[in-house]
Design an enzyme around this catalytic site. Structure first.
Site, PDB file in Angstrom:
ATOM      1  N   HIS A  62       0.733  -0.844  -0.447  1.00  0.00           N
ATOM      2  CA  HIS A  62      -0.038  -0.340   0.064  1.00  0.00           C
ATOM      3  C   HIS A  62       0.786   1.196   0.270  1.00  0.00           C
ATOM      4  CE1 HIS A  62      -4.063  -2.466   1.101  1.00  0.00           C
ATOM      5  NE2 HIS A  62      -2.743  -3.194   1.303  1.00  0.00           N
ATOM      6  N   ARG A  64      -0.563   4.023  -0.313  1.00  0.00           N
ATOM      7  CA  ARG A  64      -1.708   5.343   0.484  1.00  0.00           C
ATOM      8  C   ARG A  64      -1.581   6.793  -0.615  1.00  0.00           C
ATOM      9  NH1 ARG A  64      -3.475   2.150   3.518  1.00  0.00           N
ATOM     10  NH2 ARG A  64      -2.639   1.152   5.135  1.00  0.00           N
ATOM     11  N   ASN A  94      -6.501   0.752  -2.946  1.00  0.00           N
ATOM     12  CA  ASN A  94      -7.445   1.683  -1.797  1.00  0.00           C
ATOM     13  C   ASN A  94      -7.377   2.506  -1.128  1.00  0.00           C
ATOM     14  OD1 ASN A  94      -5.882  -0.971  -1.162  1.00  0.00           O
ATOM     15  ND2 ASN A  94      -6.715  -0.011   1.166  1.00  0.00           N
ATOM     16  N   HIS A 180      -9.012 -10.118  -1.430  1.00  0.00           N
ATOM     17  CA  HIS A 180      -8.595 -10.174  -0.185  1.00  0.00           C
ATOM     18  C   HIS A 180     -10.038 -11.275   0.251  1.00  0.00           C
ATOM     19  CE1 HIS A 180      -8.795  -7.470   3.690  1.00  0.00           C
ATOM     20  NE2 HIS A 180     -10.120  -8.311   4.131  1.00  0.00           N
ATOM     21  N   HIS A 234      -2.814 -12.402   1.386  1.00  0.00           N
ATOM     22  CA  HIS A 234      -1.948 -12.732   2.440  1.00  0.00           C
ATOM     23  C   HIS A 234      -2.812 -13.510   3.459  1.00  0.00           C
ATOM     24  CE1 HIS A 234      -5.801 -10.841   3.017  1.00  0.00           C
ATOM     25  NE2 HIS A 234      -5.463  -9.028   2.758  1.00  0.00           N
ATOM     26  N   ASN A 280      -5.285  -7.170   9.159  1.00  0.00           N
ATOM     27  CA  ASN A 280      -6.338  -7.846   9.065  1.00  0.00           C
ATOM     28  C   ASN A 280      -5.920  -8.797   7.373  1.00  0.00           C
ATOM     29  OD1 ASN A 280      -8.500  -9.195   8.145  1.00  0.00           O
ATOM     30  ND2 ASN A 280      -9.568  -7.132   7.990  1.00  0.00           N
ATOM     31  N   ASP A 307       2.352  -7.251   2.345  1.00  0.00           N
ATOM     32  CA  ASP A 307       1.326  -6.558   2.405  1.00  0.00           C
ATOM     33  C   ASP A 307       1.214  -5.271   3.252  1.00  0.00           C
ATOM     34  OD1 ASP A 307      -1.562  -5.512   2.979  1.00  0.00           O
ATOM     35  OD2 ASP A 307      -1.633  -6.960   4.611  1.00  0.00           O
ATOM     36  N   PHE A 325      -6.360  -1.530  10.955  1.00  0.00           N
ATOM     37  CA  PHE A 325      -5.893  -2.839  10.667  1.00  0.00           C
ATOM     38  C   PHE A 325      -4.271  -2.482   9.579  1.00  0.00           C
ATOM     39  CE2 PHE A 325      -9.956  -4.429  10.980  1.00  0.00           C
ATOM     40  CZ  PHE A 325      -9.436  -5.032  11.683  1.00  0.00           C
ATOM     41  N   GLY A 326      -3.567  -3.347   9.806  1.00  0.00           N
ATOM     42  CA  GLY A 326      -1.731  -3.153   9.211  1.00  0.00           C
ATOM     43  C   GLY A 326      -0.340  -2.126   9.725  1.00  0.00           C
TER      44      GLY A 326
END
Length: 431
Positions: A62, A64, A94, A180, A234, A280, A307, A325-326
């Site tokens: 990610h 971002r 996302n 996912h 994941h 997650n 991830d 999460f993360g």
């Protein structure tokens, strides 16, 4: 660099042995691998018996940007990747706005060209518009714009009808569906850890392993009918592994990934209400952890992906239920896995490198991840002997959210090259 010679290094042989080697690079490709190659008017880097491997490939991170630049940017995320030995990364959609249109894909590519450190970025576009599960994106247009695959990562596509339609469209335009897997009907509000012993002890709402496995099983059936390349994000649950193994035994085109944190941690390792251990899917039972490693080793799970999911310190300070999460993972993945899997004899060095380079490349038919004459000169140089402590304050990433702070590790990258160009090097190295 047009011409570069790496000398006095080591590479991994076909049988896994370490072999002394020099590597000559010309115009972005490896043109010669041998011993004591003579200098030919090129820049010379003395590797000093460090390991030279293909550049690592992470197909699930990610970045971002756009929308969440306080967490990470393409500039900081690619520097983090380079520092971790990664030369190719695929970023999830996302963001804000969701990467669900041609303009969004192009923006990521353009921003990386202008602001990235040289690491290759593959945008993953959304399966559904705004990732809300209601309307499919135009996958043909997204692929034409440069999208690598499609995913609604962060949420599972809840409707079987919508997922089957997505798979049909993806198969028609030959793009992979990266899923996912999470059945939301099994979740309660505030679910934040695995539905197991830790959740009971701390009176927390849990996320059951079946919520992942139900989607894995459903999607395998849908993918079998549509003929799409279906990839599971994941993986964390024993039942998911069992379903993937059965699908592969039938020759189905389905692949899976696992993260370093799911390989090295389980719910028993969570030290109280520490949000650095919130991700997650969550850390599950010790048995799930053991099954994941076994599946990685035997090839049921194809490769490792981090991830990498940076968040701000303020967000992570909101407590176990409310915090996002993360965790971050790009800069620690290789040394973590080398120290705790290779040095302990659970994987060979060759197995680890393959599962972080040629395996993800082969699954998605990418032209990288090899170290051979004629191959693209994406390389990472690794110091297998120097031991260092993980210090999140020294990360190139904006994210500091890791459960591995303070761990002593070996196997740190010291230099990363993309197409023969140095995109990161440890301070103090002089050419």
């Amino acid at each position: 660099m047009e011409n570069l010679l790496l000398t006095k290094g080591q590479i991994i042989g076909e049988d896994g042995e370490l072999i002394p080697a020099d590597i000559r690079i010309h115009q972005g490709k490896v043109v010669e691998i041998g011993k004591q190659l003579a200098e030919a008017g090129e820049t010379v880097i003395v590797v000093e018996e460090k390991l030279i491997i293909p550049g690592l490939i992470d197909l699930h991170i990610h970045l971002r940007e756009p929308g969440f630049e306080a967490k990470e940017t393409i500039a900081t995320g690619t520097r983090s990747a380079a520092k971790g030995g990664y030369t190719t990364v695929a970023c999830m959609p996302n963001t804000n706005p969701i990467t669900d249109c041609v303009e969004g894909v192009r923006r990521i590519l353009d921003t990386n060209d202008q602001e990235g450190c040289g690491v290759r970025v593959l945008p993953i576009a959304a399966i559904t518009k705004a990732s809300n599960g209601n309307e499919l994106t135009d996958m043909a247009a997204l692929k034409e714009a440069g999208a690598f695959a499609v995913s609604d990562d962060g949420v599972g596509v809840q409707s079987p009808r919508m997922m089957k339609a997505a798979m049909r469209q993806a198969a028609e335009v030959y793009v992979a569906v990266i899923a996912h897997c999470e059945e939301e009907d099994l979740l309660v509000e505030g679910a934040c850890v695995h539905e197991g012993q830790f959740a009971k002890e701390h009176n927390l709402p849990g996320i059951p392993g079946e919520s992942e496995a139900i989607h894995v099983g459903r999607d395998i059936l849908l993918a079998e009918d549509t003929g799409v390349h279906y990839h599971i994000c994941h993986m964390s649950a024993e039942a998911s592994v069992r379903l993937l193994r059965e699908a592969k035994s039938r020759g189905q085109w389905v692949t899976g990934e696992v993260t370093p944190h799911h390989l090295l941690l389980c719910e028993e390792d969570i030290p109280g209400m520490d949000t650095r251990f919130k991700m997650n899917p969550p850390l599950r039972r010790r048995k799930d952890q053991e099954v994941l490693l076994e599946a990685l080793k035997d090839g049921t799970i194809d490769f490792i992906a981090t991830d990498h999911a940076p968040h701000t310190t303020e967000e992570k300070a909101q407590g176990m239920v409310k915090s996002p999460f993360g965790i971050v993972g790009l800069e620690t993945a290789f040394p973590l896995l080398y120290t705790h899997l290779v040095a302990t004899g659970k994987l060979t060095l060759k197995e680890l490198v393959d599962k972080m380079t040629q395996n993800p490349a082969a699954c998605f038919q990418l032209p990288w991840g090899r170290l051979a004459e004629g191959a693209i000169a994406d390389l990472a140089i690794i110091d297998l002997n120097s031991e260092r402590v993980v210090d999140p304050e020294n990360f190139a990433s904006k994210g500091r959210n890791t459960p591995f702070g303070g761990w002593k590790l070996k196997g740190w990258p010291t230099m990363t090259l993309v197409e023969g160009n140095i995109v990161w090097q440890e301070p103090g190295i002089h050419l």
